[in-house]
Design a protein around this motif. Structure first.
Motif: not given
Length: 151
Positions: A31-35, A51-52, A84-89
């Motif tokens: 997964y990638l998270r946009y910051g 946060g996406v 990813a799950s810890q950040r809301g999925g």
């Protein structure tokens, strides 16, 4: 070239290199998270993407992998499924609205994503890979024309 243009080029080169690492590690970090980056001011759409979390292969990244314009310091962070799950999925992919933009110099009209500066809606890593493959094929043809086919 201005200092900001040079920095933007460096960020784009870094993003292309980062993509090689992302592809190499996507089995463990899918997964990638946009910051947002350390800018004083952020573009409205970039704030909305903060946060996406999406899979590495999500089409959203084809046009939205940072940097997304001159001076953009946004970034992505590769994550495990657990992170990813810890950040809301995993998020729902943001709606990709587009707008028409006309290049005043050439008259060419392009459709660009809202929030992405014209010319920045290209995935730097995939563009680099495509260019490298094309360049390699051209060099192979040139080599064969000079040396001939080796058997």
């Amino acid at each position: 070239m201005t200092q900001e243009q040079q920095k933007s080029r460096e960020r784009t080169a870094r993003a292309a290199g980062q993509w090689v690492r992302i592809e190499r590690n996507k089995a463990a970090l899918p997964y990638l998270r946009y910051g947002l980056g350390p800018s004083r001011e952020h573009r409205l759409q970039h704030v909305q993407w903060e946060g996406v979390i999406l899979p590495v292969d999500e089409p959203f990244w084809d046009t939205h992998l940072p940097p997304n314009g001159w001076g953009c310091r946004c970034r992505v962070r590769q994550m495990t499924e657990r992170q990813a799950s810890q950040r809301g999925g995993v998020s729902e992919a943001p709606e990709q609205k587009t707008t028409l933009w006309e290049n005043r110099r050439t008259g060419k009209v392009e459709e660009v994503p809202v929030g992405i500066d014209p010319g920045w809606n290209v995935h730097p890593g995939k563009a680099r890979l495509s260019h490298t493959q094309t360049f390699g094929k051209e060099k192979d043809i040139e080599f064969r024309s000079i040396v001939g086919t080796i058997r």
